[in-house]
Scaffold this active site. Structure first.
Site, PDB file in Angstrom:
ATOM      1  N   ILE A 188    -120.352  65.431  74.152  1.00 49.83           N
ATOM      2  CA  ILE A 188    -121.705  66.148  74.474  1.00 49.83           C
ATOM      3  C   ILE A 188    -121.645  67.492  74.535  1.00 49.83           C
ATOM      4  O   ILE A 188    -122.324  68.386  73.779  1.00 49.83           O
ATOM      5  CB  ILE A 188    -122.372  65.258  75.582  1.00 49.83           C
ATOM      6  CG1 ILE A 188    -122.865  64.084  75.275  1.00 49.83           C
ATOM      7  CG2 ILE A 188    -123.653  66.341  76.042  1.00 49.83           C
ATOM      8  CD1 ILE A 188    -123.585  63.246  76.264  1.00 49.83           C
ATOM      9  N   GLU A 205    -113.170  75.981  82.555  1.00 45.90           N
ATOM     10  CA  GLU A 205    -111.698  75.730  82.928  1.00 45.90           C
ATOM     11  C   GLU A 205    -111.064  75.385  81.792  1.00 45.90           C
ATOM     12  O   GLU A 205    -109.845  75.453  81.764  1.00 45.90           O
ATOM     13  CB  GLU A 205    -111.861  74.646  84.049  1.00 45.90           C
ATOM     14  CG  GLU A 205    -112.242  73.285  83.570  1.00 45.90           C
ATOM     15  CD  GLU A 205    -113.860  72.941  83.740  1.00 45.90           C
ATOM     16  OE1 GLU A 205    -114.269  72.084  84.067  1.00 45.90           O
ATOM     17  OE2 GLU A 205    -114.289  73.855  83.384  1.00 45.90           O
ATOM     18  N   GLY A 211    -115.636  66.167  76.849  1.00 41.20           N
ATOM     19  CA  GLY A 211    -116.455  65.065  76.034  1.00 41.20           C
ATOM     20  C   GLY A 211    -117.337  65.593  74.868  1.00 41.20           C
ATOM     21  O   GLY A 211    -117.197  66.631  74.768  1.00 41.20           O
TER      22      GLY A 211
END
Length: 465
Positions: free
Chosen positions: A248, A267, A246
Site C-alpha cells: 500500500i 526509517e 508493504g
C-alpha cells in the site's frame, strides 16, 4: 598449526591499545589492522557459550557469518547464546529446533524467517519502538559480545560503509566487545552515520556476492485505489513522506508522479522512490531539515535501488533513534506518514503487529511517525493508516473488537486518517460513536450491516449520517 598461529595473531591485534587507539567511536581510526579469516574461523575464534550476538539486518544481513555462527555453535556444543537483531533476511538456522539449547533469538522487529520459530517458542520478540532500540544497548539491556556486520571494502583512508542498514547497528557496535565484518565489494557505499573505520574490526571476512534483493509486489486493484485516494486527497506538494513496509505505501508512491517538491524522511525506503526522483517529483527542496537529501535508516529492494544509492551523496543513512525521533519527525515540513496495518476496531485502535496471539512483525516505526506527524510543528502533518477493507478470506479488517491477544500499536488517541479503497475516515476529534460511523462508512459494503449492529451493542448509540 596455522589455525593456532592465526588465533594468536588475531588476539594480539585485538588487544593492541596504544595512545588514541581506545575509542569506540566507529569513525575514529585506531592504530591496528583487522585479521582476515574465513567466516568459520572468525566465529570459532570469537564465539563462546553465554555470548550475546548482534546481527545487522534487512538487505545487509551477513548471511555467511550467520551460517558460520550456527555451525560453530553446533560443532563446539555451545550453550545459551542470545542472538538479537531487527528484521533479517535469508535463512535463520539458529532458530531451528535442533539449536534450541544453543541459541535464543530476540527480534526487535520480526521478519518472515523467524515467525514460525517465535510461534513455536524457539525464539522471542521484543515489543519496542524502532526509535528506542539503540537505547537498549546504551542501557546495557543487551550487551553484545559479538556484532556481525556487512560492509563495503575500505576506501583509501580505511573507511568502510555500513551500506544499506544503519538503523541500530552503530549503537550495537559501540557496545560490542568483538566486531566481525563481512567485507563485500557489492555492498553499496552510503553516507551519513554509516561510516566505520576498518581498524574497529577484530576479524574481517572477504566476500563477493550480491546482497539480498526483494522484488516489489505489484499492487492489486484495491491497493491501487487506496494509493490514488491518498495521493489525490492527503499528499500536498512539498510534503515530506514516510512510508512503512508493504504494497500500500508503494501504491501511494506510484500515484505521486504529478506532485512537486516532495521530500523523504523515512526509517526505510525501497524502489518506489526511484521513479519519483527520476520524474522530478522528489526534490527534497522544500524540506525544513536536510534540504536536498533523502534521509533513511535502512532499505531493501532491487539491485537498481542499490545502484542508485551507491556513492550517492544525496542519500544519507542515519541512526534510527535520530530518523524516528518524534521531535525530529514533528519538525519536518508537511510531514505525511503512510503506514499499513492488520485491523482497526470501531473505536480506532490499530493492530499492526499480530494476528490474534500470533506475532507477525513488531511495533516498527509506525507510532514514531504517526505521533510525530500528529504533533507537527507547522500544523500540517498527516498521520495516515491505510489498509484494504477485507482480508484475502473476505473478512472485514474493520472489526467491532480486535481479536483476542491482538496488540494495539497505534492507540485510538493517536490515530487520525484511516483509508480503505472505499474512502477516508478522519477520526481526529471524533467521539467513539462518531468514529464508529466514519469507519463503517469506509468498510466493505457487505459488512456494514453487521458492523452497525455490533457498534450499537458496543457503544449503545450510533449517530445517523
Amino acid at each position: 598449526m596455522m589455525m593456532a598461529y592465526m588465533r594468536k595473531l588475531c588476539q594480539k591485534l585485538r588487544c593492541t591499545r596504544l595512545y588514541y587507539t581506545y575509542s569506540r567511536e566507529p569513525a575514529m581510526p585506531l592504530d591496528r589492522k583487522p585479521g582476515y579469516l574465513s567466516a568459520y574461523d572468525a566465529l570459532e575464534c570469537a564465539l563462546e557459550s553465554g555470548d550475546t550476538v548482534f546481527i545487522q539486518g534487512a538487505a545487509a544481513t551477513p548471511i555467511p557469518l550467520v551460517r558460520a555462527m550456527t555451525d560453530v555453535g553446533k560443532e563446539k556444543c555451545l550453550k545459551n547464546i542470545h542472538v538479537c537483531h531487527m528484521h533479517t533476511e535469508g535463512p535463520a538456522p539458529y532458530t531451528d529446533k535442533d539449536c534450541k539449547e544453543i541459541f535464543h533469538s530476540y527480534s526487535f522487529f520480526m521478519g518472515a524467517n523467524v515467525r514460525s520459530s517465535v510461534a513455536e517458542g524457539n525464539a522471542d520478540s521484543v515489543p519496542i519502538f524502532l526509535s528506542q532500540i539503540p537505547v537498549m544497548f546504551y542501557r546495557k539491556i543487551f550487551k553484545p559480545a559479538i556484532s556481525l556486520i556487512h560492509v563495503t571494502p575500505p576506501d583509501c583512508h580505511g573507511y568502510c560503509s555500513l551500506g544499506t542498514s544503519v538503523d541500530c547497528v552503530r549503537a550495537a557496535l559501540i557496545h560490542s566487545k568483538t566486531i566481525i565484518a563481512l567485507v563485500n565489494p557489492q555492498m553499496p557505499r552510503t553516507f551519513g552515520d554509516s561510516v566505520i573505520h576498518e581498524s574497529h574490526f577484530d576479524y574481517a571476512v572477504e566476500g563477493d556476492s550480491r546482497i539480498v534483493t526483494v522484488k516489489a509486489k505489484a499492487p492489486n486493484e484495491a491497493e491501487s485505489k487506496i494509493g490514488r485516494t491518498i495521493a489525490q486527497n492527503l499528499v500536498d506538494d512539498g510534503a515530506t513522506l514516510q512510508m512503512g513496509i508493504g504494497s500500500i505505501p508503494d501504491a501511494v508512491l506510484t500515484a505521486l508522479n504529478d506532485h512537486k517538491d516532495l521530500g523523504i524522511h523515512s526509517e526505510m525506503f525501497s524502489d518506489g522512490v526511484l521513479n519519483l526522483v527520476e520524474c522530478g517529483a522528489i526534490t527534497n527542496h522544500k524540506k525544513s531539515m536536510h534540504k536536498g537529501k533523502i534521509i533513511g535508516s535502512f532499505m531493501i529492494g532491487s539491485q537498481k535501488l542499490y545502484d542508485f544509492v551507491d556513492d550517492n551523496p544525496s542519500i544519507e543513512m542515519r541512526e534510527i533513534d535520530y530518523v524516528n525521533n518524534t521531535h525530529i519527525v514533528a519538525n519536518q515540513a508537511k510531514m505525511t506518514a503512510i503506514n499499513s496495518c492488520i485491523s482497526v476496531d470501531l473505536t480506532g485502535q490499530v493492530n499492526s503487529d499480530s494476528i490474534g496471539t500470533r506475532m507477525f512483525s513488531g511495533f516498527g516505526g509506525q507510532l514514531d511517525f504517526v505521533h510525530g506527524a500528529g504533533i507537527a510543528s507547522d500544523g500540517k502533518g498527516k498521520p495516515i493508516i491505510a489498509m484494504q477493507s477485507v482480508t484475502n478470506k473476505g473478512e472485514s479488517k474493520i472489526v467491532p473488537y480486535l481479536k483476542q491477544g491482538a496488540g494495539v500499536v497505534t492507540t485510538r488517541a493517536h490515530v487520525q486518517y484511516v483509508v480503505t479503497e472505499h474512502g477516508i475516515a478522519d477520526l481526529y476529534g471524533k467521539s467513539l460513536s462518531q468514529r464508529a460511523y466514519a469507519l463503517i462508512n469506509i468498510a466493505d459494503p457487505k459488512h456494514r450491516d453487521f458492523l452497525t449492529k455490533a457498534a450499537c451493542e458496543r457503544l449503545k448509540v450510533l449517530p445517523s449520517p
